[in-house]
Design a protein around this motif. Sequence first.
Motif, PDB file in Angstrom:
ATOM      1  N   UNK A  31      -1.787  38.421  48.554  1.00 25.28           N
ATOM      2  CA  UNK A  31      -0.430  38.878  48.847  1.00 25.28           C
ATOM      3  C   UNK A  31       0.096  39.766  47.732  1.00 25.28           C
ATOM      4  N   UNK A  32      -0.119  39.364  46.494  1.00 24.88           N
ATOM      5  CA  UNK A  32       0.378  40.144  45.353  1.00 24.88           C
ATOM      6  C   UNK A  32      -0.278  41.522  45.304  1.00 24.88           C
ATOM      7  N   UNK A  33      -1.582  41.573  45.567  1.00 21.30           N
ATOM      8  CA  UNK A  33      -2.291  42.860  45.483  1.00 21.30           C
ATOM      9  C   UNK A  33      -1.945  43.783  46.645  1.00 21.30           C
ATOM     10  N   UNK A  34      -1.570  43.203  47.802  1.00 22.62           N
ATOM     11  CA  UNK A  34      -1.271  44.008  48.990  1.00 22.62           C
ATOM     12  C   UNK A  34       0.219  44.303  49.141  1.00 22.62           C
ATOM     13  N   UNK A  50       4.398  32.858  51.952  1.00 25.90           N
ATOM     14  CA  UNK A  50       4.945  31.501  51.817  1.00 25.90           C
ATOM     15  C   UNK A  50       3.891  30.555  52.376  1.00 25.90           C
ATOM     16  N   UNK A  51       3.229  29.802  51.492  1.00 25.40           N
ATOM     17  CA  UNK A  51       2.139  28.934  51.924  1.00 25.40           C
ATOM     18  C   UNK A  51       2.583  27.480  51.964  1.00 25.40           C
ATOM     19  N   UNK A  52       2.101  26.774  52.962  1.00 22.18           N
ATOM     20  CA  UNK A  52       2.329  25.338  53.071  1.00 22.18           C
ATOM     21  C   UNK A  52       0.968  24.669  53.241  1.00 22.18           C
ATOM     22  N   UNK A  53       0.749  23.578  52.515  1.00 10.26           N
ATOM     23  CA  UNK A  53      -0.553  22.921  52.491  1.00 10.26           C
ATOM     24  C   UNK A  53      -0.490  21.596  53.248  1.00 10.26           C
ATOM     25  N   UNK A  54      -1.516  21.342  54.059  1.00  8.42           N
ATOM     26  CA  UNK A  54      -1.567  20.128  54.869  1.00  8.42           C
ATOM     27  C   UNK A  54      -2.937  19.482  54.722  1.00  8.42           C
ATOM     28  N   UNK A  55      -2.944  18.155  54.630  1.00  8.29           N
ATOM     29  CA  UNK A  55      -4.196  17.430  54.405  1.00  8.29           C
ATOM     30  C   UNK A  55      -4.859  16.974  55.702  1.00  8.29           C
ATOM     31  N   UNK A  56      -4.173  17.162  56.840  1.00 10.30           N
ATOM     32  CA  UNK A  56      -4.741  16.735  58.123  1.00 10.30           C
ATOM     33  C   UNK A  56      -4.125  17.537  59.243  1.00 10.30           C
ATOM     34  N   UNK A  67       5.638  42.989  53.592  1.00 12.53           N
ATOM     35  CA  UNK A  67       5.832  42.031  54.684  1.00 12.53           C
ATOM     36  C   UNK A  67       5.798  40.599  54.138  1.00 12.53           C
ATOM     37  N   UNK A  68       6.493  39.725  54.852  1.00 11.61           N
ATOM     38  CA  UNK A  68       6.505  38.312  54.482  1.00 11.61           C
ATOM     39  C   UNK A  68       5.760  37.522  55.545  1.00 11.61           C
ATOM     40  N   UNK A  69       4.832  36.673  55.102  1.00 14.52           N
ATOM     41  CA  UNK A  69       4.025  35.888  56.030  1.00 14.52           C
ATOM     42  C   UNK A  69       4.139  34.403  55.699  1.00 14.52           C
ATOM     43  N   UNK A  70       4.255  33.609  56.756  1.00 15.40           N
ATOM     44  CA  UNK A  70       4.252  32.156  56.592  1.00 15.40           C
ATOM     45  C   UNK A  70       2.857  31.665  56.953  1.00 15.40           C
ATOM     46  N   UNK A  71       2.173  31.087  55.971  1.00 17.11           N
ATOM     47  CA  UNK A  71       0.758  30.748  56.114  1.00 17.11           C
ATOM     48  C   UNK A  71       0.554  29.255  55.884  1.00 17.11           C
ATOM     49  N   UNK A  72      -0.112  28.590  56.837  1.00 17.21           N
ATOM     50  CA  UNK A  72      -0.450  27.179  56.690  1.00 17.21           C
ATOM     51  C   UNK A  72      -1.920  27.049  56.315  1.00 17.21           C
ATOM     52  N   UNK A  73      -2.197  26.202  55.347  1.00 17.28           N
ATOM     53  CA  UNK A  73      -3.569  25.899  54.936  1.00 17.28           C
ATOM     54  C   UNK A  73      -3.800  24.427  55.225  1.00 17.28           C
ATOM     55  N   UNK A  74      -4.723  24.149  56.137  1.00 18.72           N
ATOM     56  CA  UNK A  74      -4.950  22.774  56.590  1.00 18.72           C
ATOM     57  C   UNK A  74      -6.388  22.377  56.275  1.00 18.72           C
ATOM     58  N   UNK A  75      -6.551  21.480  55.313  1.00 14.91           N
ATOM     59  CA  UNK A  75      -7.886  21.067  54.865  1.00 14.91           C
ATOM     60  C   UNK A  75      -7.753  19.680  54.241  1.00 14.91           C
ATOM     61  N   UNK A  76      -8.691  18.801  54.540  1.00 19.20           N
ATOM     62  CA  UNK A  76      -8.578  17.444  53.999  1.00 19.20           C
ATOM     63  C   UNK A  76      -9.060  17.328  52.560  1.00 19.20           C
ATOM     64  N   UNK A  77      -9.533  18.420  51.980  1.00 10.97           N
ATOM     65  CA  UNK A  77      -9.923  18.442  50.569  1.00 10.97           C
ATOM     66  C   UNK A  77      -8.826  19.089  49.737  1.00 10.97           C
ATOM     67  N   UNK A  78      -8.236  18.333  48.817  1.00 12.73           N
ATOM     68  CA  UNK A  78      -7.162  18.891  47.986  1.00 12.73           C
ATOM     69  C   UNK A  78      -7.673  20.059  47.145  1.00 12.73           C
ATOM     70  N   UNK A  79      -8.884  19.930  46.614  1.00 12.31           N
ATOM     71  CA  UNK A  79      -9.449  21.004  45.798  1.00 12.31           C
ATOM     72  C   UNK A  79      -9.579  22.292  46.610  1.00 12.31           C
TER      73      UNK A  79
END
Length: 232
Positions: A26-29, A34-40, A1-13
């Motif tokens: 995802x690789x193991x399952x 497809x991840x997208x990162x947001x800082x706010x 399966x393909x999943x679109x996942x957003x990660x929203x966190x103000x810490x870059x680390x």
Amino acid sequence: MKYKIAICDDSEADRQYISGMVQRWAASAGHIAHTELFSSAESFLFRYAEERDYDILLLDIEMGAMDGVSMAKLLRRDNDTVQIVFITGYSDYIAEGYEVAALHYLMKPVREEKLCSVLDRAAEKISKNEKVLTLETCGELVRIPVYQIRYADVYGNYVTIHGATDVTVKMTLSELEKALDERFYRVGRSAIVNLTRISRVTKTEIKLNDGTAVPLPRGAYDGINRAIINMR
């Protein structure tokens, strides 16, 4: 399966740390993530205005001008399928998560095995949300996404299914019950309710999160509360 996942966190680390774990999950399952990162919260909402097809949202609670809970409430106004997972360093916000049907809370620092377990649950719920009932009414076939069903009640030989719209079909409540899954609970002989749509239960009624009140038969209070607890 393909999943679109957003990660929203103000810490870059933290964003990079969580993104790496998501990709390993995802690789193991055998999935594609497809991840997208947001800082706010604001930057996510700007993108969300154009792209509303996110499957999973990994959301920090303590951010800048807009906190994660406030953002999740905005999303839930028109999206009840995205799987929201809160990430926080504090446990004070857990009660608020019920308002937005959060799948889970992850405490920082996030452990990889715990995140993978939650992502497995999210994937399972997404799969269930794709299930559709096909029913015949008034000489035509109607397709009803199961996740949209809030409750169903019976009158005579007919069952009314209350979802995005109300659909009345000639069938028994038992027949409908067999077509549904563990999200649904049979309340006596007259109704079936979606456990994920319940906001409150009293001795006499079940209150759904849209304000609907479903009568609760005498003696059914303990059973439905156990079902709600088991769902979580």
